[in-house]
Design a protein around this motif. Structure first.
Motif, PDB file in Angstrom:
ATOM      1  N   LEU A 131       0.493  -0.978   0.021  1.00  0.00           N
ATOM      2  CA  LEU A 131      -0.178   0.160   0.638  1.00  0.00           C
ATOM      3  C   LEU A 131       0.931   1.203   0.102  1.00  0.00           C
ATOM      4  O   LEU A 131       2.089   1.181   0.201  1.00  0.00           O
ATOM      5  CB  LEU A 131      -0.889   0.050   1.223  1.00  0.00           C
ATOM      6  CG  LEU A 131      -0.449   0.181   2.099  1.00  0.00           C
ATOM      7  CD1 LEU A 131      -0.662   1.034   3.297  1.00  0.00           C
ATOM      8  CD2 LEU A 131      -0.317  -1.214   3.160  1.00  0.00           C
ATOM      9  N   TYR A 132       0.167   2.335  -0.739  1.00  0.00           N
ATOM     10  CA  TYR A 132       0.821   4.008  -0.349  1.00  0.00           C
ATOM     11  C   TYR A 132       0.133   4.387   1.159  1.00  0.00           C
ATOM     12  O   TYR A 132      -1.281   4.265   0.908  1.00  0.00           O
ATOM     13  CB  TYR A 132       0.710   4.138  -2.019  1.00  0.00           C
ATOM     14  CG  TYR A 132       2.021   4.131  -2.661  1.00  0.00           C
ATOM     15  CD1 TYR A 132       3.083   4.674  -2.426  1.00  0.00           C
ATOM     16  CD2 TYR A 132       1.654   4.270  -4.217  1.00  0.00           C
ATOM     17  CE1 TYR A 132       4.221   4.181  -3.246  1.00  0.00           C
ATOM     18  CE2 TYR A 132       2.849   3.944  -4.685  1.00  0.00           C
ATOM     19  CZ  TYR A 132       4.036   3.742  -4.071  1.00  0.00           C
ATOM     20  OH  TYR A 132       4.782   3.606  -5.068  1.00  0.00           O
ATOM     21  N   SER A 133       0.432   5.248   1.502  1.00  0.00           N
ATOM     22  CA  SER A 133      -0.158   6.049   2.545  1.00  0.00           C
ATOM     23  C   SER A 133       0.661   7.157   2.396  1.00  0.00           C
ATOM     24  O   SER A 133       1.782   7.561   2.726  1.00  0.00           O
ATOM     25  CB  SER A 133       0.198   5.387   3.909  1.00  0.00           C
ATOM     26  OG  SER A 133      -0.440   5.918   5.315  1.00  0.00           O
ATOM     27  N   ASP A 134      -0.572   8.249   2.843  1.00  0.00           N
ATOM     28  CA  ASP A 134      -0.299   9.625   2.922  1.00  0.00           C
ATOM     29  C   ASP A 134       1.144  10.240   4.373  1.00  0.00           C
ATOM     30  O   ASP A 134       0.801   9.520   4.978  1.00  0.00           O
ATOM     31  CB  ASP A 134      -0.964  10.489   2.400  1.00  0.00           C
ATOM     32  CG  ASP A 134      -0.263  11.869   2.315  1.00  0.00           C
ATOM     33  OD1 ASP A 134       0.472  12.719   3.361  1.00  0.00           O
ATOM     34  OD2 ASP A 134      -0.551  12.599   1.852  1.00  0.00           O
ATOM     35  N   ASP A 156       8.787   4.805  -2.373  1.00  0.00           N
ATOM     36  CA  ASP A 156       7.672   5.986  -2.211  1.00  0.00           C
ATOM     37  C   ASP A 156       7.180   6.961  -3.812  1.00  0.00           C
ATOM     38  O   ASP A 156       8.586   6.599  -4.531  1.00  0.00           O
ATOM     39  CB  ASP A 156       8.492   6.591  -0.565  1.00  0.00           C
ATOM     40  CG  ASP A 156       8.925   6.707   0.183  1.00  0.00           C
ATOM     41  OD1 ASP A 156       7.824   4.978   0.082  1.00  0.00           O
ATOM     42  OD2 ASP A 156       9.351   6.451   1.511  1.00  0.00           O
ATOM     43  N   TRP A 157       6.941   7.294  -2.920  1.00  0.00           N
ATOM     44  CA  TRP A 157       6.044   8.527  -4.662  1.00  0.00           C
ATOM     45  C   TRP A 157       5.351   9.456  -4.276  1.00  0.00           C
ATOM     46  O   TRP A 157       5.285   9.493  -3.705  1.00  0.00           O
ATOM     47  CB  TRP A 157       5.595   7.219  -4.999  1.00  0.00           C
ATOM     48  CG  TRP A 157       4.309   7.747  -6.598  1.00  0.00           C
ATOM     49  CD1 TRP A 157       5.329   8.302  -7.413  1.00  0.00           C
ATOM     50  CD2 TRP A 157       3.158   7.536  -6.671  1.00  0.00           C
ATOM     51  NE1 TRP A 157       4.574   8.427  -8.898  1.00  0.00           N
ATOM     52  CE2 TRP A 157       3.549   8.393  -8.436  1.00  0.00           C
ATOM     53  CE3 TRP A 157       2.140   6.910  -6.315  1.00  0.00           C
ATOM     54  CZ2 TRP A 157       2.035   8.215  -8.891  1.00  0.00           C
ATOM     55  CZ3 TRP A 157       0.881   7.361  -7.369  1.00  0.00           C
ATOM     56  CH2 TRP A 157       0.973   7.992  -8.756  1.00  0.00           C
ATOM     57  N   GLN A 158       5.882  10.577  -5.190  1.00  0.00           N
ATOM     58  CA  GLN A 158       5.435  12.129  -5.330  1.00  0.00           C
ATOM     59  C   GLN A 158       5.229  11.739  -6.350  1.00  0.00           C
ATOM     60  O   GLN A 158       5.302  12.091  -7.029  1.00  0.00           O
ATOM     61  CB  GLN A 158       7.044  12.457  -4.466  1.00  0.00           C
ATOM     62  CG  GLN A 158       6.500  14.322  -4.380  1.00  0.00           C
ATOM     63  CD  GLN A 158       7.075  15.553  -4.005  1.00  0.00           C
ATOM     64  OE1 GLN A 158       8.340  15.195  -4.497  1.00  0.00           O
ATOM     65  NE2 GLN A 158       7.094  16.397  -3.764  1.00  0.00           N
ATOM     66  N   PRO A 159       3.301  12.189  -6.009  1.00  0.00           N
ATOM     67  CA  PRO A 159       2.084  11.898  -7.898  1.00  0.00           C
ATOM     68  C   PRO A 159       2.309  13.412  -8.306  1.00  0.00           C
ATOM     69  O   PRO A 159       1.858  13.128  -9.031  1.00  0.00           O
ATOM     70  CB  PRO A 159       1.328  10.959  -7.180  1.00  0.00           C
ATOM     71  CG  PRO A 159       1.637  11.084  -5.532  1.00  0.00           C
ATOM     72  CD  PRO A 159       2.727  11.389  -4.912  1.00  0.00           C
ATOM     73  N   LEU A 166       4.179   7.583   1.282  1.00  0.00           N
ATOM     74  CA  LEU A 166       5.058   5.630   1.840  1.00  0.00           C
ATOM     75  C   LEU A 166       4.530   4.528   1.179  1.00  0.00           C
ATOM     76  O   LEU A 166       3.811   4.034   1.574  1.00  0.00           O
ATOM     77  CB  LEU A 166       5.218   6.425   3.298  1.00  0.00           C
ATOM     78  CG  LEU A 166       5.188   7.919   3.713  1.00  0.00           C
ATOM     79  CD1 LEU A 166       5.492   7.790   5.189  1.00  0.00           C
ATOM     80  CD2 LEU A 166       6.603   7.946   3.040  1.00  0.00           C
ATOM     81  N   ALA A 167       5.534   4.059   1.075  1.00  0.00           N
ATOM     82  CA  ALA A 167       5.126   2.023   0.702  1.00  0.00           C
ATOM     83  C   ALA A 167       5.808   1.100   1.395  1.00  0.00           C
ATOM     84  O   ALA A 167       6.037   2.317   2.450  1.00  0.00           O
ATOM     85  CB  ALA A 167       5.613   1.428  -0.630  1.00  0.00           C
ATOM     86  N   PHE A 168       4.549   0.677   1.689  1.00  0.00           N
ATOM     87  CA  PHE A 168       4.633  -0.433   2.682  1.00  0.00           C
ATOM     88  C   PHE A 168       4.400  -2.127   2.584  1.00  0.00           C
ATOM     89  O   PHE A 168       3.464  -1.727   0.849  1.00  0.00           O
ATOM     90  CB  PHE A 168       3.496  -0.242   4.486  1.00  0.00           C
ATOM     91  CG  PHE A 168       3.466   0.957   5.195  1.00  0.00           C
ATOM     92  CD1 PHE A 168       3.929   0.616   6.084  1.00  0.00           C
ATOM     93  CD2 PHE A 168       3.136   2.426   4.377  1.00  0.00           C
ATOM     94  CE1 PHE A 168       3.863   2.087   7.111  1.00  0.00           C
ATOM     95  CE2 PHE A 168       3.554   3.309   4.954  1.00  0.00           C
ATOM     96  CZ  PHE A 168       4.250   3.020   6.897  1.00  0.00           C
ATOM     97  N   ALA A 169       5.162  -2.639   2.795  1.00  0.00           N
ATOM     98  CA  ALA A 169       4.740  -4.218   2.277  1.00  0.00           C
ATOM     99  C   ALA A 169       4.280  -5.033   3.220  1.00  0.00           C
ATOM    100  O   ALA A 169       4.898  -4.677   4.226  1.00  0.00           O
ATOM    101  CB  ALA A 169       5.864  -4.113   1.438  1.00  0.00           C
ATOM    102  N   LEU A 170       4.031  -6.407   3.734  1.00  0.00           N
ATOM    103  CA  LEU A 170       4.132  -7.299   4.419  1.00  0.00           C
ATOM    104  C   LEU A 170       4.185  -8.223   3.226  1.00  0.00           C
ATOM    105  O   LEU A 170       3.231  -8.801   2.453  1.00  0.00           O
ATOM    106  CB  LEU A 170       2.628  -7.240   5.199  1.00  0.00           C
ATOM    107  CG  LEU A 170       2.055  -8.471   5.991  1.00  0.00           C
ATOM    108  CD1 LEU A 170       3.791  -8.376   6.977  1.00  0.00           C
ATOM    109  CD2 LEU A 170       1.027  -8.646   6.725  1.00  0.00           C
ATOM    110  N   ARG A 171       4.823  -9.332   3.770  1.00  0.00           N
ATOM    111  CA  ARG A 171       5.217 -10.166   3.322  1.00  0.00           C
ATOM    112  C   ARG A 171       3.789 -11.617   3.614  1.00  0.00           C
ATOM    113  O   ARG A 171       3.758 -11.838   4.638  1.00  0.00           O
ATOM    114  CB  ARG A 171       6.307 -11.303   3.333  1.00  0.00           C
ATOM    115  CG  ARG A 171       6.227 -13.165   2.309  1.00  0.00           C
ATOM    116  CD  ARG A 171       7.635 -12.826   1.721  1.00  0.00           C
ATOM    117  NE  ARG A 171       8.576 -11.905   1.560  1.00  0.00           N
ATOM    118  CZ  ARG A 171       8.386 -11.628   0.183  1.00  0.00           C
ATOM    119  NH1 ARG A 171       7.183 -12.241  -0.723  1.00  0.00           N
ATOM    120  NH2 ARG A 171       8.934 -10.796  -0.580  1.00  0.00           N
TER     121      ARG A 171
END
Length: 174
Positions: A131-134, A156-159, A166-171
Motif C-alpha cells: 500500500l501507499y499511505s500519505d 515511495d512516490w510523489q504523484p 510512503l510505501a509499506f509491504a507485508l509478506r
C-alpha cells in the motif's frame, strides 16, 4: 461504578459494499480524509476520486465495515494489474483508500478492514500485501507497523508536488 455498556456487543461485519451504499461510502471516505487533515477541502483532483465509490467497486473490490446497517469504514482491494493498483507488482495484493468514519476512530475498524485484506491475500495465494499511505497519516502508519507491515522507502512516490506517499509491504506467510 456500573458500566452501562455491559452486555452490549457491537459486531462489525466486513463485506462487499452494496450499490445502494456507494454514495455513503464515497462521502465517508472523503469525510475521513478531510477530518484527518490528509486532503484540502478545495482539492479538485483527489477529492472526487475519494467520493467515487461506484468506480472503485466496478474496477476493484470495495469492502465496508458495518455495524448493523451503518457503514463505519471502507477499504478498496486492488489486485495486481487492475486499474486501482499503483504499487503492486506480480504476486502483490494492494489496498487503497482505507477510511474510518471519524466518529468510529479508535474502535478497531481500520484493524478489522486490514485484517480482512490480509485474509483475502492468504486465501487467494498472494505473496505480499502492499500500500501507499500519505506521509501525514501517522495513526495509520502505526496500525500498519503493529500488523507487521514494514516500510519500503525505495518505492515511495510523489504523484504531485507536496504529496509524499510512503510505501509499506507485508509478506504473506504460507
Amino acid at each position: 461504578m456500573a458500566d452501562s455498556n455491559i452486555g452490549r456487543v457491537e459486531t462489525v461485519t466486513i463485506r462487499r459494499a452494496l450499490p445502494t451504499e456507494f454514495d455513503t461510502v464515497g462521502e465517508l471516505t472523503a469525510r475521513a480524509y478531510l477530518a484527518g487533515g490528509h486532503i484540502a477541502p478545495d482539492n479538485t483532483h483527489y477529492l472526487p476520486v475519494l467520493r467515487d465509490a461506484a468506480d472503485r467497486a466496478a474496477k476493484a473490490e470495495l469492502l465496508v465495515a458495518a455495524r448493523g446497517e451503518e457503514v463505519c469504514g471502507t477499504v478498496t482491494v486492488a489486485r495486481h494489474g487492475g486499474e486501482y493498483t499503483e504499487l503492486a507488482r506480480p504476486g502483490d495484493l494492494e489496498f487503497r483508500m482505507l477510511a474510518v468514519a471519524p466518529e468510529a476512530a479508535g474502535d478497531g475498524i481500520g484493524r478489522a478492514l486490514v485484517g480482512r485484506v490480509l485474509d483475502l491475500a492468504g486465501s487467494e495465494g498472494w505473496e505480499r500485501v502492499v500500500l501507499y499511505s500519505d506521509s501525514s497519516m501517522a495513526v495509520a502508519h502505526g496500525l500498519y507497523r503493529r500488523m507487521g507491515f514494514h516500510r519500503v522507502p525505495e518505492d515511495d512516490w510523489q504523484p504531485v508536488p507536496g504529496v509524499c506517499l510512503l510505501a509499506f509491504a507485508l509478506r504473506i506467510r504460507r
